[in-house]
Motif scaffolding. Structure first.
Motif: not given
Ligand SMILES: [Zn+2]
Ligand SMILES: [Zn+2]
Length: 763
Positions: A644-649, A687-692, A716-717, A722-724
């Motif tokens: 995984a690599s974060a998209p811009t912003n 990861h972000d959508a699942l956490a949200k 999964c923690l 995911l944790k972050e």
């Protein structure tokens, strides 16, 4: 009558050189009185008048390395008995009345210095140790902890060692494993049967041959403190490839042992705090520490394929120090077991199980009584520790019960079937066992059963209640039901949450309400549901399911945990009507998937599960980065996180909205398939959508139940991203997160014990 100050100290104060330390400190300060072990710790009396506050200050600041103080109580009392003219250590008639068992500790700096000093009588002696270091738990046969009750019994102390052992001013006073080349254990070496070399080498010659073999790119098996290791050069591909082939371990990462901490700057990524890393690695625990590698790391890429992190450690015993010094290069140092088996403990077991893997064996003749694998941990940017596995150096360990729990019960909580470790609740403390692993491996199960019997005896405990996982198919569950003591089944995810409440010292009775999120592979839930991505309202006594991931079939039952494509198929079949037209479906198409779907439709071998772990595997498969078959638990999810690599912003279109009390995966999959973006960004976005999604669910119920605290747990923690993201999206709610106990199944026994105690107290 003259007065005295009575001081009672609890914590890790027995078997760690605490009394001689107190003795020497009191002498230095010219104090009169005595010190002794009692059932709860150590007691001290100082004859008044004296500056006892200064004494306590020095006591706390100069503590021996293995000691840890939990409480200090002081009280003025009359001096009973004859007035002292000096300071003395009082011994009980029954020998050492130790109540706590100390974990093995890595070689201390003083012993290392002696080992390197040509004028010292223990120069290059691979078993040098003292009160501050060396084996403990792994050599204990029974308590009280005294030399005859350990595997050191057969080595009779020579005169020089005996003098040190009996001198309270000596660093080796009452160090049970004390030894020297004259009287102690020794090493030997043999070539593997497949080499047809039949010489047995002794002492330094054996060590030099091991070093030579490693430098030649061969594999050696060496005996350590809590088991055998397999080692080979970590900077070259060929030996690692060979080890992977011989060990049938295609991709699971190996740990690496470094000769010294100077190597860290070459291996670690720039952002790693090297000072902190060095402190952690050279602590008495000497754990495998997961650290991110730099792009220019000199380690072979075969060590941790497709992952950013690598497990690094420093030599934890004198033999490893000598070996690494001789090779002067990083070594793969992985547990000495054949595939599907427990690590070998005896020379005979090692020969029987590792002859096809190792070219040379480095043995010693001190028996390993108990197994202790290397501990594994990592720390985050703030330096907060996350323990992933408790083994050598961290087990056994003990924890005080949170406030409000009764202290008069004895409960044995046996954990789950995977990543097993167990816990004994006794005298108001919880004692945690070392990691055992997968109970489905028959020899692991045998080791575990043996230890379950021995462990309570070591603490003079007789379990009155067993606590076990509610999953009827678990071997541990079936074992508990065969025992003749009352046994309480505990739901898997309740245990996860209670463990986290417990390590965060949440009292038994509290007005506060806790929303729990448990994200893991699978756990047996209420009404026979298989859970793995859930939201609860929970305390120690009870837990109520609130919502979570929608369940989908585990296509092929247990095979779904092995083969990621089955989970992608299950997701597609459930949530994406025209899934076959998408390129993401290609990994599925080479399999006879329609048969599986038909079987699922008729309910054959397709139990429903709301597993977070299986969802990760489905996503990894959709992005074509999952292995066809996972060779270790969580492999696809680990690859997905690393990829995984974060998209811009951090901006992306992926959303998992709430649909009632469930996460809406139908909407998610549509977003996911429609979004044309690099795979790494999609992996991050998931990861972000699942956490949200989970954060929204938790916040929704936090509002309903007027809770301000969310408890996070489950395997999964261990996924850092995911944790972050969960921490980010759950703000401003207060979070309780596992740190001292594994978030995964290695931590559930602790929770089982607390729940069982809460339930028996309430009834
Ligand atoms: Zn030492
Ligand atoms: Zn000796």
């Amino acid at each position: 009558m003259q007065k005295a100050i009575y001081i009672n100290i609890t914590g890790k104060v027995q078997g760690v050189g605490f009394r001689p330390f107190v003795f020497n400190l009191a002498k230095r300060l010219g104090l009169k009185g005595d010190v002794w072990n009692d059932s709860a710790g150590v007691s001290i009396r100082l004859l008044m008048p004296c500056d006892w506050e200064n004494f306590l200050k020095s006591l706390q600041s100069e503590l021996p390395p293995l000691a840890k103080i939990e409480t200090i109580q002081t009280m003025e009392v009359p001096w009973e008995g004859q007035q002292p003219s000096d300071f003395t250590i009082k011994f009980s008639q029954k020998g050492e009345e130790a109540t706590d068992i100390v974990a093995d500790a890595a070689t201390c700096p003083q012993c290392l210095a002696e080992m390197k000093d040509p004028n010292n009588r223990r120069y290059r002696y691979p078993f040098i140790n003292c009160t501050h270091c060396g084996p403990r738990f792994t050599i204990i046969k029974e308590m009280p902890y005294d030399r005859p009750a350990t595997s050191m019994a057969k080595f009779k102390l020579c005169e020089a060692c005996a003098r040190e052992y009996h001198d309270p001013t000596d660093r080796r006073f009452h160090a049970q494993p004390v030894a020297c080349p004259e009287c102690g254990p020794a090493i030997s070496g043999i070539f593997s049967p497949h080499t047809n070399l039949h010489t047995t080498l002794k002492g330094e010659k054996a060590l030099q041959q091991a070093i030579k073999a490693l430098k030649l790119g061969q594999i050696i098996a060496l005996k350590g403190l809590g088991g055998f290791h397999l080692a080979c050069l970590a900077t070259e591909d060929a030996p690692i490839q060979l080890l992977r082939e011989r060990k049938h371990r295609p991709s699971k990462p190996f740990a690496v042992m470094l000769p010294h901490s100077d190597w860290l700057s070459q291996i670690c990524a720039d952002h790693i705090n090297l000072k902190h890393a060095t402190e952690v690695l050279s602590s008495t625990i000497s754990p495998i520490t997961l650290l991110e590698q730099s792009a220019t790391s000199p380690l072979s890429s075969l060590i941790a394929p497709d992952l950013h992190e690598v497990g690094l450690m420093l030599p934890a015993n004198p033999l490893q120090t000598l070996l690494l010094e001789g090779v002067d290069a990083p070594l793969v140092m992985t547990s000495g077991n054949a595939s599907g088996h427990a690590p070998a403990l005896s020379n005979e077991e090692a020969l029987a199980s590792l002859s096809d893997i190792a070219d040379f064996f480095l043995f010693h003749n001190r028996e390993i009584v108990e197994r202790a694998d290397d501990s594994v941990l990592r720390f985050d940017k703030r330096g907060t520790t996350e323990i992933l596995r408790r083994g050598r150096g961290l087990a056994p360990d003990s924890f005080a019960l949170p406030q409000g729990f009764p202290t008069d019960q004895t409960i044995l909580a046996i954990g789950g079937d995977l990543k097993n470790s167990f816990a004994l609740l006794h005298r108001g403390r919880i004692f945690t066992s070392p990691h055992f692993g997968d109970l489905n491996q028959p020899d692991v199960f045998a080791q575990w059963q043996k230890m379950l019997e021995k462990f309570p005896k070591l603490y003079h405990a007789k379990p009155e209640i067993l606590a076990y996982d509610a999953h009827p198919a678990y071997l541990s569950h079936q074992w508990a039901q065969r025992q003749k003591i009352p046994a309480l089944p505990i739901y898997h995810h309740h245990a996860h949450l209670a463990a986290c409440l417990g390590e965060n010292h949440v009292p038994l009775k509290t007005e506060k309400k806790f929303i729990g999120l448990t994200l893991d592979g699978l756990g047996y839930g209420k009404e026979g549901n298989i859970w793995g991505g859930e939201c609860f309202l929970a305390n120690y006594l009870s837990f109520e399911w609130l919502g979570g991931l929608p369940p989908v079939p585990l296509l092929g039952g247990d095979l779904a945990a092995k083969e990621p494509w089955r989970n992608l198929l299950a997701q597609f079949n459930e949530f994406v009507p025209d899934w076959e037209k998408y390129a993401e479906a290609n990994p599925i198409k080479k399999y006879p998937y329609s048969v599986l779907l038909k079987a699922a439709k008729s309910g054959i071998n397709a139990p429903l599960a709301s597993s977070c772990g299986r969802l990760f595997e489905a996503i990894a498969c959709a992005l074509s980065i999952a292995p066809e078959k996972q060779s270790y638990e969580g492999e696809a999810a680990c690859c997905l996180e690393a990829f995984a690599s974060a998209p811009t912003n951090n901006v992306h279109p992926l959303k998992i909205p709430l649909k009632g009390n469930q996460l809406d995966l139908e909407t998610f999959w549509q977003n996911f398939l429609d979004w044309n973006a690099p795979k790494a960004a999609k992996a991050w976005g998931f990861h972000d959508a699942l956490a949200k999604g989970f954060a929204d669910l938790a916040k929704h119920f936090a509002e309903i139940y007027q809770s301000e605290i969310v408890v996070l747990s489950g395997g999964c923690l261990h996924n850092r991203l995911l944790k972050e993201r969960l921490q980010h999206h759950l703000a401003p709610l207060k979070l309780l997160i596992p740190s001292q106990l594994p978030a995964g199944d290695g931590g559930i026994a602790f929770g089982q014990a607390l729940i069982a105690l809460a339930q028996t107290t309430a009834s």
